[in-house]
Design an enzyme around this catalytic site. Structure first.
Site, PDB file in Angstrom:
ATOM      1  N   TRP A  48     -25.742 -62.544  25.243  1.00  0.00           N
ATOM      2  CA  TRP A  48     -24.424 -61.925  25.359  1.00  0.00           C
ATOM      3  C   TRP A  48     -24.109 -61.249  24.044  1.00  0.00           C
ATOM      4  CZ3 TRP A  48     -18.938 -64.213  24.643  1.00  0.00           C
ATOM      5  CH2 TRP A  48     -17.993 -63.194  24.872  1.00  0.00           C
ATOM      6  N   ARG A  83     -23.339 -58.814  16.890  1.00  0.00           N
ATOM      7  CA  ARG A  83     -24.092 -57.952  15.991  1.00  0.00           C
ATOM      8  C   ARG A  83     -23.097 -57.139  15.178  1.00  0.00           C
ATOM      9  NH1 ARG A  83     -27.399 -59.638  15.001  1.00  0.00           N
ATOM     10  NH2 ARG A  83     -28.818 -59.584  16.773  1.00  0.00           N
ATOM     11  N   GLU A  87     -25.454 -53.808  10.954  1.00  0.00           N
ATOM     12  CA  GLU A  87     -26.791 -53.991  11.510  1.00  0.00           C
ATOM     13  C   GLU A  87     -26.902 -53.401  12.915  1.00  0.00           C
ATOM     14  OE1 GLU A  87     -29.136 -57.324  10.823  1.00  0.00           O
ATOM     15  OE2 GLU A  87     -28.394 -57.668   8.801  1.00  0.00           O
ATOM     16  N   HIS A 144     -31.805 -56.595  11.128  1.00  0.00           N
ATOM     17  CA  HIS A 144     -32.032 -55.336  11.842  1.00  0.00           C
ATOM     18  C   HIS A 144     -31.886 -54.175  10.868  1.00  0.00           C
ATOM     19  CE1 HIS A 144     -30.751 -58.340  14.722  1.00  0.00           C
ATOM     20  NE2 HIS A 144     -31.390 -57.660  15.656  1.00  0.00           N
ATOM     21  N   LYS A 171     -36.108 -63.625  13.545  1.00  0.00           N
ATOM     22  CA  LYS A 171     -36.128 -62.338  14.231  1.00  0.00           C
ATOM     23  C   LYS A 171     -35.949 -61.181  13.251  1.00  0.00           C
ATOM     24  CE  LYS A 171     -33.643 -59.475  17.585  1.00  0.00           C
ATOM     25  NZ  LYS A 171     -32.333 -59.225  18.225  1.00  0.00           N
ATOM     26  N   ARG A 214     -43.018 -54.048  21.840  1.00  0.00           N
ATOM     27  CA  ARG A 214     -42.233 -54.850  22.784  1.00  0.00           C
ATOM     28  C   ARG A 214     -43.102 -55.489  23.863  1.00  0.00           C
ATOM     29  NH1 ARG A 214     -36.770 -54.129  22.231  1.00  0.00           N
ATOM     30  NH2 ARG A 214     -36.085 -52.394  20.915  1.00  0.00           N
ATOM     31  N   SER A 233     -29.384 -52.392  24.768  1.00  0.00           N
ATOM     32  CA  SER A 233     -28.621 -52.760  23.579  1.00  0.00           C
ATOM     33  C   SER A 233     -29.304 -52.305  22.301  1.00  0.00           C
ATOM     34  CB  SER A 233     -28.397 -54.282  23.541  1.00  0.00           C
ATOM     35  OG  SER A 233     -29.627 -54.971  23.429  1.00  0.00           O
TER      36      SER A 233
END
Length: 254
Positions: A48, A83, A87, A144, A171, A214, A233
């Protein structure tokens, strides 16, 4: 590598798990998207993206949406992510509000994982990770870069830092400026997986140039990939049904 178990899935084992983002602005849009995701057999977990939600700064309303998401998604694991704008997210937020929101998402226990950005600062990351763990919730530390791909050693350094700060899953997502940048991301992933990581990592090179990253996570060491049900997203996300087919075909031939 020690897999992380979240509800009925093991992250870091076998075929990379497919995470599908929910990015609605209104509560109705969010729940409708969640119902679509729930109908997809290929979805392993749901993110989410709370920064899209129009009332996300009202903690009570945000928790209410999480409660309804939990009811709709049943046993699908839920990753709560705000987020930040710096980023690539939708909204600015101050540090204290960011920390409080993530801690409340963990405390209510409707989310199974929370995402905390590495560059929030060491103390804040530790605080959120510890609060999540106290509630039995896993923490994903993330970074990110929508402008460039750092060099290999820098990406490994950031992933190692996430591990040191206690995150359960590590990540990093970066933007390639060339095909060579994609190779740099994959090399960093492979070296991190082989030499340093004792827990799952998630890596990706964004945009069309990076789309190969990916689908090849099982080869290089990335445990989760993101697929789109409706709205993406991040640049380069693949439709979830197509993504699942490619992952399966690669898995069969490894």
């Amino acid at each position: 590598m020690n897999p992380v178990t979240v509800r009925n899935i093991k992250i870091g084992e076998g075929i990379p798990k497919i995470c599908v983002p929910v990015t609605g602005v209104t509560k109705e849009e969010i729940i409708n998207e969640a119902e679509t995701v729930r109908s997809l057999a290929q979805a392993d977990l749901v993110e989410w993206r709370a920064d899209w939600y129009e009332h996300v700064t009202d903690t009570g309303k945000a928790v209410g949406v999480l409660k309804d998401l939990r009811a709709v998604l049943k046993d699908l694991p839920v990753l709560f992510t705000f987020r930040t704008a710096k980023e690539g997210g939708e909204k600015e937020i101050d540090l204290q509000a960011y920390a409080d929101l993530n801690k409340e998402a963990a405390r209510c226990r409707y989310a199974d994982l929370v995402d905390v950005e590495l560059f929030t600062g060491d103390d804040a990351v530790k605080e959120i990770v510890q609060a999540a763990h106290a509630c039995g919730v896993k923490a994903v530390a993330s970074n990110h870069d929508f402008n460039k791909t750092p060099d290999k050693d820098e990406m490994i350094k950031r992933l190692c830092k996430m591990q040191e700060l206690g995150a359960d899953i590590l990540k990093i997502a970066v933007m390639p400026q060339s095909r060579k940048d994609v190779l740099t991301l994959l090399a960093a992933t492979e070296e991190m997986y082989r030499k340093h990581a004792d827990r799952p990592l998630i890596t990706m090179s964004m945009g069309g140039t990076g789309v190969i990253s990916r689908v090849c996570g099982e080869v290089f060491g990335s445990a989760v990939t993101f697929g789109a049900a409706k709205k993406t997203s991040a640049p380069g996300q693949i439709n979830v049904e197509d993504l699942a087919q490619v992952l399966l075909q690669l898995h069969k031939n490894l």
